[in-house]
Design a protein around this motif. Structure first.
Motif, mmCIF file in Angstrom:
data_model
loop_
_atom_site.group_PDB
_atom_site.id
_atom_site.type_symbol
_atom_site.label_atom_id
_atom_site.label_comp_id
_atom_site.label_asym_id
_atom_site.label_seq_id
_atom_site.Cartn_x
_atom_site.Cartn_y
_atom_site.Cartn_z
ATOM 1 N N PHE A 36 22.056 -26.936 24.961
ATOM 2 C CA PHE A 36 22.140 -28.355 24.621
ATOM 3 C C PHE A 36 22.981 -28.564 23.371
ATOM 4 O O PHE A 36 23.803 -29.478 23.297
ATOM 5 C CB PHE A 36 20.730 -28.900 24.436
ATOM 6 N N TRP A 37 22.790 -27.697 22.378
ATOM 7 C CA TRP A 37 23.567 -27.781 21.130
ATOM 8 C C TRP A 37 25.058 -27.637 21.409
ATOM 9 O O TRP A 37 25.874 -28.406 20.893
ATOM 10 C CB TRP A 37 23.082 -26.693 20.176
ATOM 11 N N LYS A 38 25.426 -26.662 22.231
ATOM 12 C CA LYS A 38 26.848 -26.431 22.521
ATOM 13 C C LYS A 38 27.441 -27.576 23.331
ATOM 14 O O LYS A 38 28.595 -27.981 23.105
ATOM 15 C CB LYS A 38 27.019 -25.104 23.257
ATOM 16 N N THR A 39 26.650 -28.129 24.262
ATOM 17 C CA THR A 39 27.129 -29.284 25.032
ATOM 18 C C THR A 39 27.339 -30.486 24.113
ATOM 19 O O THR A 39 28.361 -31.176 24.181
ATOM 20 C CB THR A 39 26.113 -29.645 26.135
ATOM 21 N N TRP A 40 26.346 -30.735 23.252
ATOM 22 C CA TRP A 40 26.455 -31.841 22.290
ATOM 23 C C TRP A 40 27.675 -31.661 21.396
ATOM 24 O O TRP A 40 28.407 -32.628 21.107
ATOM 25 C CB TRP A 40 25.188 -31.910 21.434
ATOM 26 N N ALA A 41 27.926 -30.425 20.951
ATOM 27 C CA ALA A 41 29.048 -30.147 20.047
ATOM 28 C C ALA A 41 30.382 -30.472 20.704
ATOM 29 O O ALA A 41 31.306 -30.979 20.043
ATOM 30 C CB ALA A 41 29.018 -28.681 19.618
ATOM 31 N N ARG A 42 30.523 -30.207 22.009
ATOM 32 C CA ARG A 42 31.773 -30.515 22.692
ATOM 33 C C ARG A 42 31.990 -32.021 22.816
ATOM 34 O O ARG A 42 33.105 -32.516 22.657
ATOM 35 C CB ARG A 42 31.787 -29.842 24.072
ATOM 36 N N VAL A 43 30.905 -32.738 23.084
ATOM 37 C CA VAL A 43 30.996 -34.196 23.134
ATOM 38 C C VAL A 43 31.359 -34.746 21.753
ATOM 39 O O VAL A 43 32.212 -35.627 21.613
ATOM 40 C CB VAL A 43 29.664 -34.810 23.630
ATOM 41 N N GLU A 44 30.713 -34.214 20.716
ATOM 42 C CA GLU A 44 30.977 -34.671 19.351
ATOM 43 C C GLU A 44 32.418 -34.372 18.943
ATOM 44 O O GLU A 44 33.065 -35.181 18.275
ATOM 45 C CB GLU A 44 29.995 -34.008 18.379
ATOM 46 N N SER A 45 32.936 -33.209 19.351
ATOM 47 C CA SER A 45 34.331 -32.867 19.050
ATOM 48 C C SER A 45 35.287 -33.883 19.670
ATOM 49 O O SER A 45 36.256 -34.299 19.043
ATOM 50 C CB SER A 45 34.663 -31.468 19.567
ATOM 51 N N ALA A 46 35.004 -34.270 20.918
ATOM 52 C CA ALA A 46 35.851 -35.263 21.591
ATOM 53 C C ALA A 46 35.799 -36.608 20.868
ATOM 54 O O ALA A 46 36.824 -37.276 20.681
ATOM 55 C CB ALA A 46 35.411 -35.420 23.047
ATOM 56 N N LYS A 47 34.597 -37.022 20.435
ATOM 57 C CA LYS A 47 34.461 -38.272 19.687
ATOM 58 C C LYS A 47 35.271 -38.234 18.398
ATOM 59 O O LYS A 47 35.946 -39.202 18.036
ATOM 60 C CB LYS A 47 32.984 -38.525 19.354
ATOM 61 N N ARG A 48 35.199 -37.111 17.708
ATOM 62 C CA ARG A 48 35.918 -36.971 16.443
ATOM 63 C C ARG A 48 37.426 -36.885 16.659
ATOM 64 O O ARG A 48 38.205 -37.324 15.799
ATOM 65 C CB ARG A 48 35.398 -35.746 15.694
ATOM 66 N N LEU A 49 37.840 -36.333 17.783
ATOM 67 C CA LEU A 49 39.265 -36.299 18.109
ATOM 68 C C LEU A 49 39.801 -37.722 18.287
ATOM 69 O O LEU A 49 40.924 -38.032 17.866
ATOM 70 C CB LEU A 49 39.488 -35.479 19.380
ATOM 71 N N VAL A 50 39.000 -38.593 18.883
ATOM 72 C CA VAL A 50 39.395 -39.999 19.045
ATOM 73 C C VAL A 50 39.618 -40.644 17.679
ATOM 74 O O VAL A 50 40.601 -41.369 17.464
ATOM 75 C CB VAL A 50 38.325 -40.774 19.851
ATOM 76 N N VAL A 51 38.728 -40.372 16.724
ATOM 77 C CA VAL A 51 38.900 -40.900 15.364
ATOM 78 C C VAL A 51 40.180 -40.337 14.743
ATOM 79 O O VAL A 51 40.925 -41.049 14.065
ATOM 80 C CB VAL A 51 37.687 -40.555 14.479
#
Length: 443
Positions: free
Chosen positions: A200-215
């Motif tokens: 779950f942590w690794k899945t969340w981290a990939r989603v968070e990385s994508a969000k931060r890439l948008v920023v």
């Protein structure tokens, strides 16, 4: 690097070879690929850094640049498994920080090739179906290369760099990365389904990385629209993104630490924010990179309004001229910019002072840009020659007696004060050098 365009390498080598020599840190021991990268006669003077130097460069990337664009999840990052298209710009950024003079030739030669290859991948994605992961990887590479370009003024204004900026941000917009309200939304239950804490942590981290890439892409558009004095690529009025979560979550080194950080109040899902929401969310949720994303959106608004409303004003006309905020106040769309800046500070003032000082510097810089037409100040400083400077100085003398000038001086002085207290570990964000320079002109 063997797959990169050889003509690009030769062209770059010809441009940067004169009066440039590699320092010992770059021309030391060479990796096995160095002999291949130096095979052509045109680039034989370029020594590929050793594995140890590349390892140091990645360390410098995370230590000095990552704080400005924190979208790569360091706890799960493994250099051996990462795509070469990402590793190369990360290493070049680290080398530039580690040894600017010694790395100059190596970075210059491979930068042009990397930009060309990245642009080719962006072009391919426009004519054939593109897998989401492949698209995000190409956009991440674009953001890193554009971040590297920013570190050299000549590179930032290079035609290839500008085309990469336009193509990358346009691609992101075309695929709806700035319209999160149109997607399915983040369903934590679906993300967690059937996974233990580690998965779950690794899945969340990939989603968070994508969000931060948008920023990161919004920041890139804000920066280049400002320095190129153009209209932003992103349609600002339609922006809607999911805010990045707290740094304590993103930097947690293990799944256990991540769970612990979430249990003490750091939410693992952040709300949507955008122009439709008035950039208004509950204060405790906005911190760190989330604060930066809100400010970057406002910066886009200012760039868009400046391009639309101030293009017709000639900075050499004699007589008093309305300041930007007075012009914006008469426009139905731009009139919200001033109140928005005030509201952001009133609502998130505490977060401003507890986070990176570069954020509050950007706020003061945007406020200062509303109180003075910086083009007039630049012309008065001699940007277009002595004759134009005399006319502009007359306008500056009239402006200097106004209350707007006093406000501009307060913001300029605050920028100097804040940046003088900045720690090296805070880094220097894209906008901060511009803010300091403009503050000096205003004062």
């Amino acid at each position: 690097c063997d797959s990169l365009s050889e003509p690009s390498r030769r062209m770059s080598a010809a441009v940067y070879s004169e009066n440039t020599k590699d320092a010992p840190i770059i021309s030391g021991s060479m990796s096995s690929s160095s002999s291949r990268s130096c095979a052509s006669d045109d680039s034989s003077y370029i020594s590929f850094p050793s594995r140890e130097v590349l390892d140091m460069s990645l360390d410098f990337y995370f230590r000095r640049f990552h704080i400005l664009m924190p979208f790569i999840h360091r706890p799960t990052f493994t250099a051996k498994l990462a795509p070469s298209s990402l590793i190369l710009p990360m290493c070049m950024i680290g080398l530039t920080i580690l040894d600017p003079e010694g790395a100059k030739t190596f970075v210059s030669v491979h930068f042009a090739s990397a930009v060309e290859k990245c642009r080719a991948e962006l072009a391919l994605s426009a004519v054939r179906p593109c897998e989401p992961l492949e698209m995000l990887r190409t956009l991440a590479c674009s953001v890193l290369l554009l971040g590297l370009a920013k570190m050299n003024p000549e590179r930032a204004h290079d035609e290839g760099t500008q085309l990469l900026y336009l193509e990358a941000v346009s691609m992101a917009q075309r695929h709806g990365l700035f319209k999160s309200q149109d997607g399915e939304g983040l369903d934590i239950a679906r993300l967690r389904a059937g996974q233990n804490n580690e998965g779950f942590w690794k899945t969340w981290a990939r989603v968070e990385s994508a969000k931060r890439l948008v920023v990161g892409l919004i920041t890139i558009d804000s920066f280049f629209a400002h320095i190129l004095v153009t209209n932003p690529v992103i349609e600002v009025e339609t922006i809607c993104l999911i805010l990045p979560c707290a740094a304590t979550l993103f930097e947690a080194s293990t799944a256990e630490n991540w769970v612990k950080a979430g249990s003490v109040g750091a939410p693992i899902v952040a709300p949507l924010v955008g122009m439709r929401t008035g950039l208004d969310v509950h204060p405790p949720i906005v911190s760190g990179f989330g604060m930066h994303s809100i400010l970057a959106i406002i910066w886009l608004c200012i760039s868009q309004a400046r391009h639309r409303l101030l293009q017709g004003y000639l900075p050499t006309e004699s007589g008093p001229t309305a300041t930007p905020c007075e012009v914006y106040a008469k426009d139905s769309e731009a009139k919200s910019i001033g109140p928005l800046l005030v509201n952001v500070f009133e609502r998130y003032g505490q977060a401003f002072h507890s986070n990176n000082p570069n954020y509050v510097t950007l706020w003061h810089s945007m406020c200062m840009s509303l109180t003075v037409d910086l083009r007039v100040i630049e012309v008065a400083a001699g940007r277009r020659g002595a004759d134009w400077a005399r006319t502009a100085m007359h306008r500056v003398s009239l402006w200097a007696q106004s209350r707007m000038a006093r406000r501009a001086c307060i913001h300029a002085a605050q920028i100097f004060l804040i940046m003088s207290r900045r720690k090296i570990s805070d880094g220097t964000m894209f906008h901060s050098e511009i803010a300091l320079f403009n503050s000096a002109l205003v004062l």
